[in-house]
Write a protein that holds these residues in place. Structure first.
Motif, PDB file in Angstrom:
ATOM      1  N   SER A  69       5.415   8.974  -7.523  1.00 40.14           N
ATOM      2  CA  SER A  69       5.241   8.483  -6.126  1.00 40.14           C
ATOM      3  C   SER A  69       5.313   7.154  -6.009  1.00 40.14           C
ATOM      4  CB  SER A  69       3.679   8.161  -6.757  1.00 40.14           C
ATOM      5  OG  SER A  69       2.821   8.334  -7.839  1.00 40.14           O
ATOM      6  N   GLY A  70       6.369   7.126  -6.541  1.00 40.93           N
ATOM      7  CA  GLY A  70       7.094   5.689  -5.994  1.00 40.93           C
ATOM      8  C   GLY A  70       6.626   4.611  -6.541  1.00 40.93           C
ATOM      9  N   PRO A  71       7.398   3.374  -6.345  1.00 40.51           N
ATOM     10  CA  PRO A  71       7.520   1.628  -7.310  1.00 40.51           C
ATOM     11  C   PRO A  71       6.526   0.863  -6.481  1.00 40.51           C
ATOM     12  CG  PRO A  71       9.102   1.431  -5.257  1.00 40.51           C
ATOM     13  CD  PRO A  71       8.862   3.486  -6.217  1.00 40.51           C
ATOM     14  N   VAL A  72       5.749   1.343  -5.585  1.00 42.90           N
ATOM     15  CA  VAL A  72       4.328   0.400  -5.461  1.00 42.90           C
ATOM     16  C   VAL A  72       3.574   1.093  -6.162  1.00 42.90           C
ATOM     17  CG1 VAL A  72       2.546  -0.021  -4.129  1.00 42.90           C
ATOM     18  CG2 VAL A  72       5.466  -0.048  -3.319  1.00 42.90           C
ATOM     19  N   ALA A  73       2.971   2.866  -6.036  1.00 52.66           N
ATOM     20  CA  ALA A  73       2.556   3.282  -7.251  1.00 52.66           C
ATOM     21  C   ALA A  73       2.479   2.600  -8.927  1.00 52.66           C
ATOM     22  CB  ALA A  73       2.264   4.849  -6.976  1.00 52.66           C
ATOM     23  N   GLY A  74       3.643   2.436  -9.316  1.00 56.12           N
ATOM     24  CA  GLY A  74       4.439   2.487 -10.537  1.00 56.12           C
ATOM     25  C   GLY A  74       3.430   0.832 -10.769  1.00 56.12           C
ATOM     26  N   ILE A  75       3.810   0.270  -9.689  1.00 59.66           N
ATOM     27  CA  ILE A  75       3.042  -1.354  -9.666  1.00 59.66           C
ATOM     28  C   ILE A  75       1.676  -1.470 -10.206  1.00 59.66           C
ATOM     29  CG2 ILE A  75       2.950  -3.585  -9.058  1.00 59.66           C
ATOM     30  CD1 ILE A  75       6.171  -3.381  -7.317  1.00 59.66           C
ATOM     31  N   GLY A  76       1.169  -0.540  -9.022  1.00 61.89           N
ATOM     32  CA  GLY A  76      -0.376  -0.537  -9.536  1.00 61.89           C
ATOM     33  C   GLY A  76      -1.269  -0.026 -10.324  1.00 61.89           C
ATOM     34  N   ALA A  77       0.209   1.065 -11.311  1.00 68.82           N
ATOM     35  CA  ALA A  77      -0.654   1.734 -12.358  1.00 68.82           C
ATOM     36  C   ALA A  77      -0.999   0.868 -13.696  1.00 68.82           C
ATOM     37  CB  ALA A  77       0.454   2.530 -12.870  1.00 68.82           C
ATOM     38  N   GLY A  78       0.283  -0.490 -13.463  1.00 70.27           N
ATOM     39  CA  GLY A  78       1.159  -1.541 -14.427  1.00 70.27           C
ATOM     40  C   GLY A  78       0.322  -2.055 -14.052  1.00 70.27           C
ATOM     41  N   LEU A  79      -0.601  -2.812 -13.538  1.00 74.71           N
ATOM     42  CA  LEU A  79      -1.013  -3.849 -13.311  1.00 74.71           C
ATOM     43  C   LEU A  79      -2.630  -3.799 -14.097  1.00 74.71           C
ATOM     44  CD1 LEU A  79      -1.439  -4.918  -9.409  1.00 74.71           C
ATOM     45  CD2 LEU A  79      -0.515  -6.317 -11.219  1.00 74.71           C
TER      46      LEU A  79
END
Length: 198
Positions: free
Chosen positions: A79-89
């Protein structure tokens, strides 16, 4: 030397390394698992983080590439890099966070520069355009911005990184060889030839 009752002013560091996506330019092959000189690009990036002072247990890989470090996947997957950043946080805890794509295997020499030039809410490398996925950011600023974006109708799904980062006070440096991304087989093969010559 710190004395009793004084807090250490030095910031703590974490890292979110994005290793998801469809890698269409690589024919669907997992970018993080591509090897340069016998080492996967993902390993080169995560090793660089540790050399720059990020504890191994404060690095999270977002995606399906092979790693012995913490790993998570954005929801829904791809679902994209921003969603990835959100998950990583959810898996890192630090004052400042490296946010890096897995296809910049030469980033080790660039991370100290990001640390040294950090100001405002972040710093990243640039060139023809800002390389937001080769940067160091305020953890609080990222969390606050992600929280606001999650309230929008579509949430984080498919959101461009630019929308996340442009509202932050981010310093964009010039182009840096360390931040060269290898997102095509042509670029990978050139890097392999360079590594073998070195």
């Amino acid at each position: 030397m710190a004395t009793a009752g004084m807090t250490d002013p030095r910031p703590t560091f974490g890292a979110i390394v994005l290793a998801g996506g469809n890698a269409r330019r690589l024919g669907g092959f997992s970018k993080g698992d591509v090897e340069i000189n016998g080492t996967t690009m993902l390993t080169s990036v995560t090793d660089a983080c540790q050399k720059a002072g990020v504890p191994a247990d404060n690095i999270v890989v977002v995606g399906h590439a092979e790693t012995e470090l913490k790993r998570t996947v954005e929801d829904p997957p791809f679902s994209g890099p921003v969603a990835g950043i959100g998950a990583g946080l959810d898996h890192v805890d630090a004052d400042r966070l490296f946010v890096l794509s897995c296809d910049i295997p030469f980033i080790a020499s660039g991370l100290p520069r990001l640390i040294d030039t950090y100001q405002g809410e972040g710093v990243c490398f640039g060139g023809e355009k800002a390389q937001y996925l080769a940067g160091l950011y305020s953890s609080d600023a990222l969390r606050n911005r992600i929280g606001l974006l999650q309230q929008e109708e579509r949430g984080l799904i498919g959101m461009p990184v630019r929308k996340l980062m442009e509202s932050l006070d981010v310093t964009i440096l010039g182009e840096h060889e360390a931040a060269r991304d290898l997102d095509t087989w042509e670029a990978v093969n050139e890097a392999r030839e360079q590594a073998s010559e070195d």
